[in-house]
Design a protein around this motif. Structure first.
Motif, PDB file in Angstrom:
ATOM      1  N   VAL A  87       8.732  10.454  -0.075  1.00 25.96           N
ATOM      2  CA  VAL A  87       9.098   9.386  -0.401  1.00 25.96           C
ATOM      3  C   VAL A  87      10.344   8.709   0.094  1.00 25.96           C
ATOM      4  O   VAL A  87      11.356   9.514  -0.426  1.00 25.96           O
ATOM      5  CB  VAL A  87       9.134   9.105  -2.115  1.00 25.96           C
ATOM      6  CG1 VAL A  87       9.583   7.782  -2.520  1.00 25.96           C
ATOM      7  CG2 VAL A  87       7.648   9.364  -2.723  1.00 25.96           C
ATOM      8  N   LYS A  88      10.364   7.758   0.708  1.00 26.43           N
ATOM      9  CA  LYS A  88      11.704   7.411   1.300  1.00 26.43           C
ATOM     10  C   LYS A  88      12.200   5.864   0.980  1.00 26.43           C
ATOM     11  O   LYS A  88      11.339   5.174   0.622  1.00 26.43           O
ATOM     12  CB  LYS A  88      11.499   7.257   2.747  1.00 26.43           C
ATOM     13  CG  LYS A  88      11.200   8.547   3.327  1.00 26.43           C
ATOM     14  CD  LYS A  88      12.364   9.502   3.155  1.00 26.43           C
ATOM     15  CE  LYS A  88      11.865  10.873   3.666  1.00 26.43           C
ATOM     16  NZ  LYS A  88      12.933  12.123   3.489  1.00 26.43           N
ATOM     17  N   ASP A  89      13.513   5.727   0.797  1.00 24.98           N
ATOM     18  CA  ASP A  89      14.054   4.302   0.580  1.00 24.98           C
ATOM     19  C   ASP A  89      13.936   3.658   1.686  1.00 24.98           C
ATOM     20  O   ASP A  89      14.442   3.974   2.879  1.00 24.98           O
ATOM     21  CB  ASP A  89      15.508   4.628   0.162  1.00 24.98           C
ATOM     22  CG  ASP A  89      16.214   3.375  -0.311  1.00 24.98           C
ATOM     23  OD1 ASP A  89      15.671   2.319  -0.033  1.00 24.98           O
ATOM     24  OD2 ASP A  89      17.256   3.369  -0.868  1.00 24.98           O
ATOM     25  N   LEU A 104       4.717   8.084   1.804  1.00 22.46           N
ATOM     26  CA  LEU A 104       4.060   8.483   3.034  1.00 22.46           C
ATOM     27  C   LEU A 104       2.895   9.702   2.673  1.00 22.46           C
ATOM     28  O   LEU A 104       3.895  10.656   2.102  1.00 22.46           O
ATOM     29  CB  LEU A 104       4.922   8.830   4.209  1.00 22.46           C
ATOM     30  CG  LEU A 104       6.126   7.758   4.402  1.00 22.46           C
ATOM     31  CD1 LEU A 104       7.271   8.093   5.235  1.00 22.46           C
ATOM     32  CD2 LEU A 104       5.501   6.682   5.436  1.00 22.46           C
ATOM     33  N   TYR A 105       2.045   9.564   3.131  1.00 22.32           N
ATOM     34  CA  TYR A 105       1.104  10.895   3.046  1.00 22.32           C
ATOM     35  C   TYR A 105       0.064  11.130   4.118  1.00 22.32           C
ATOM     36  O   TYR A 105      -0.042  10.144   4.882  1.00 22.32           O
ATOM     37  CB  TYR A 105       0.449  11.064   1.406  1.00 22.32           C
ATOM     38  CG  TYR A 105       0.008   9.625   0.977  1.00 22.32           C
ATOM     39  CD1 TYR A 105      -1.472   9.508   0.626  1.00 22.32           C
ATOM     40  CD2 TYR A 105       0.834   8.706   0.766  1.00 22.32           C
ATOM     41  CE1 TYR A 105      -1.798   8.245   0.163  1.00 22.32           C
ATOM     42  CE2 TYR A 105       0.337   7.320   0.220  1.00 22.32           C
ATOM     43  CZ  TYR A 105      -0.914   7.132  -0.179  1.00 22.32           C
ATOM     44  OH  TYR A 105      -1.399   5.985  -0.545  1.00 22.32           O
ATOM     45  N   TYR A 106      -0.788  12.202   3.798  1.00 21.13           N
ATOM     46  CA  TYR A 106      -1.610  12.549   4.733  1.00 21.13           C
ATOM     47  C   TYR A 106      -0.816  12.982   6.184  1.00 21.13           C
ATOM     48  O   TYR A 106      -1.188  12.226   7.386  1.00 21.13           O
ATOM     49  CB  TYR A 106      -2.879  11.832   4.963  1.00 21.13           C
ATOM     50  CG  TYR A 106      -3.612  11.758   3.721  1.00 21.13           C
ATOM     51  CD1 TYR A 106      -3.962  12.498   2.978  1.00 21.13           C
ATOM     52  CD2 TYR A 106      -3.815  10.382   3.280  1.00 21.13           C
ATOM     53  CE1 TYR A 106      -4.613  12.312   1.761  1.00 21.13           C
ATOM     54  CE2 TYR A 106      -4.362  10.155   1.911  1.00 21.13           C
ATOM     55  CZ  TYR A 106      -4.904  11.320   1.416  1.00 21.13           C
ATOM     56  OH  TYR A 106      -5.585  11.152   0.084  1.00 21.13           O
ATOM     57  N   PHE A 107       0.036  13.907   6.182  1.00 27.62           N
ATOM     58  CA  PHE A 107       0.798  14.071   7.570  1.00 27.62           C
ATOM     59  C   PHE A 107      -0.176  15.093   8.515  1.00 27.62           C
ATOM     60  O   PHE A 107      -0.722  16.014   8.092  1.00 27.62           O
ATOM     61  CB  PHE A 107       2.002  14.910   7.000  1.00 27.62           C
ATOM     62  CG  PHE A 107       2.779  15.175   8.228  1.00 27.62           C
ATOM     63  CD1 PHE A 107       3.630  14.266   8.951  1.00 27.62           C
ATOM     64  CD2 PHE A 107       2.839  16.512   8.878  1.00 27.62           C
ATOM     65  CE1 PHE A 107       4.275  14.723  10.101  1.00 27.62           C
ATOM     66  CE2 PHE A 107       3.682  16.779   9.910  1.00 27.62           C
ATOM     67  CZ  PHE A 107       4.197  15.832  10.493  1.00 27.62           C
ATOM     68  N   GLU A 108      -0.177  14.670   9.532  1.00 24.29           N
ATOM     69  CA  GLU A 108      -0.858  15.159  10.704  1.00 24.29           C
ATOM     70  C   GLU A 108       0.183  15.617  11.770  1.00 24.29           C
ATOM     71  O   GLU A 108       0.867  14.246  12.383  1.00 24.29           O
ATOM     72  CB  GLU A 108      -1.951  14.340  11.175  1.00 24.29           C
ATOM     73  CG  GLU A 108      -3.153  14.109  10.422  1.00 24.29           C
ATOM     74  CD  GLU A 108      -4.081  13.254  10.827  1.00 24.29           C
ATOM     75  OE1 GLU A 108      -4.286  13.360  12.076  1.00 24.29           O
ATOM     76  OE2 GLU A 108      -4.831  12.593  10.182  1.00 24.29           O
ATOM     77  N   PHE A 163       2.645  10.630   9.544  1.00 22.90           N
ATOM     78  CA  PHE A 163       1.707  10.236   8.547  1.00 22.90           C
ATOM     79  C   PHE A 163       0.838   9.229   8.509  1.00 22.90           C
ATOM     80  O   PHE A 163       1.043   8.158   9.200  1.00 22.90           O
ATOM     81  CB  PHE A 163       2.849   9.519   7.347  1.00 22.90           C
ATOM     82  CG  PHE A 163       3.799  10.921   6.777  1.00 22.90           C
ATOM     83  CD1 PHE A 163       3.332  11.720   5.621  1.00 22.90           C
ATOM     84  CD2 PHE A 163       5.064  11.238   7.141  1.00 22.90           C
ATOM     85  CE1 PHE A 163       3.875  12.618   5.427  1.00 22.90           C
ATOM     86  CE2 PHE A 163       5.858  12.018   6.773  1.00 22.90           C
ATOM     87  CZ  PHE A 163       5.616  12.856   5.621  1.00 22.90           C
ATOM     88  N   SER A 164      -0.487   9.411   8.076  1.00 13.33           N
ATOM     89  CA  SER A 164      -1.475   8.458   8.376  1.00 13.33           C
ATOM     90  C   SER A 164      -1.532   7.379   7.387  1.00 13.33           C
ATOM     91  O   SER A 164      -2.618   6.453   7.642  1.00 13.33           O
ATOM     92  CB  SER A 164      -2.788   9.150   8.764  1.00 13.33           C
ATOM     93  OG  SER A 164      -3.217  10.045   7.533  1.00 13.33           O
ATOM     94  N   LYS A 165      -1.043   7.436   6.340  1.00 16.91           N
ATOM     95  CA  LYS A 165      -1.209   6.341   5.093  1.00 16.91           C
ATOM     96  C   LYS A 165       0.362   6.146   4.437  1.00 16.91           C
ATOM     97  O   LYS A 165       0.928   7.190   4.338  1.00 16.91           O
ATOM     98  CB  LYS A 165      -2.156   6.929   4.381  1.00 16.91           C
ATOM     99  CG  LYS A 165      -2.534   5.883   3.319  1.00 16.91           C
ATOM    100  CD  LYS A 165      -3.757   6.302   2.562  1.00 16.91           C
ATOM    101  CE  LYS A 165      -4.177   5.214   1.342  1.00 16.91           C
ATOM    102  NZ  LYS A 165      -5.197   5.761   0.568  1.00 16.91           N
ATOM    103  N   MET A 166       0.474   4.871   4.018  1.00 16.36           N
ATOM    104  CA  MET A 166       1.648   4.691   3.238  1.00 16.36           C
ATOM    105  C   MET A 166       1.464   3.691   2.298  1.00 16.36           C
ATOM    106  O   MET A 166       0.416   2.947   2.117  1.00 16.36           O
ATOM    107  CB  MET A 166       2.764   4.275   4.223  1.00 16.36           C
ATOM    108  CG  MET A 166       2.668   3.178   4.725  1.00 16.36           C
ATOM    109  SD  MET A 166       4.159   2.469   5.613  1.00 16.36           S
ATOM    110  CE  MET A 166       3.734   0.844   5.246  1.00 16.36           C
TER     111      MET A 166
END
Length: 119
Positions: free
Chosen positions: A33-35, A44-48, A53-56
């Protein structure tokens, strides 16, 4: 031309507290989670490794951010307890119901813990 802001200063401060309260979660699963400045906070999630990250999801409201991170934390806890058991075939609420009452209370009491950390 006026500079548009999408998050208020009050909500930015509240979102910073929420992001900090759930900081331990970021080490458990691949989220961050970023400002994002005037745009709010971004989950940001689903890191490859090859692609990032593939989703936000963007948040400009601390309650929405809290609810989302709480659900993410809750799902991670329930999923972890179900791995390697027949419970994994159930939906998350049914997995929680199948756990001993003490474990259910332990998990659900964490919501108040996180809420307190956000004050």
């Amino acid at each position: 031309m006026s500079k548009q802001t999408y998050i208020t200063d009050k909500e930015r401060k509240a979102c910073q507290k929420v992001a900090a309260a759930f900081a331990g979660l970021y080490d458990e699963i691949d989220i961050a989670v970023k400002d994002a400045g005037k745009y709010g906070f971004v989950k940001l999630y689903y890191f490859e490794p090859e692609y990032g990250f593939s989703k936000m999801t963007t948040f400009t409201n601390s309650k929405d951010l809290f609810d989302d991170l709480w659900q993410t934390w809750w799902h991670e806890q329930v999923f972890t307890l179900a791995v390697g058991t027949p419970l994994l075939e159930l939906d998350y609420p049914d997995i929680l119901k199948a756990l001993p009452g003490e474990k259910q209370s332990e998990i659900m009491s964490k919501k108040a813990y996180f809420e307190e950390k956000c004050r």
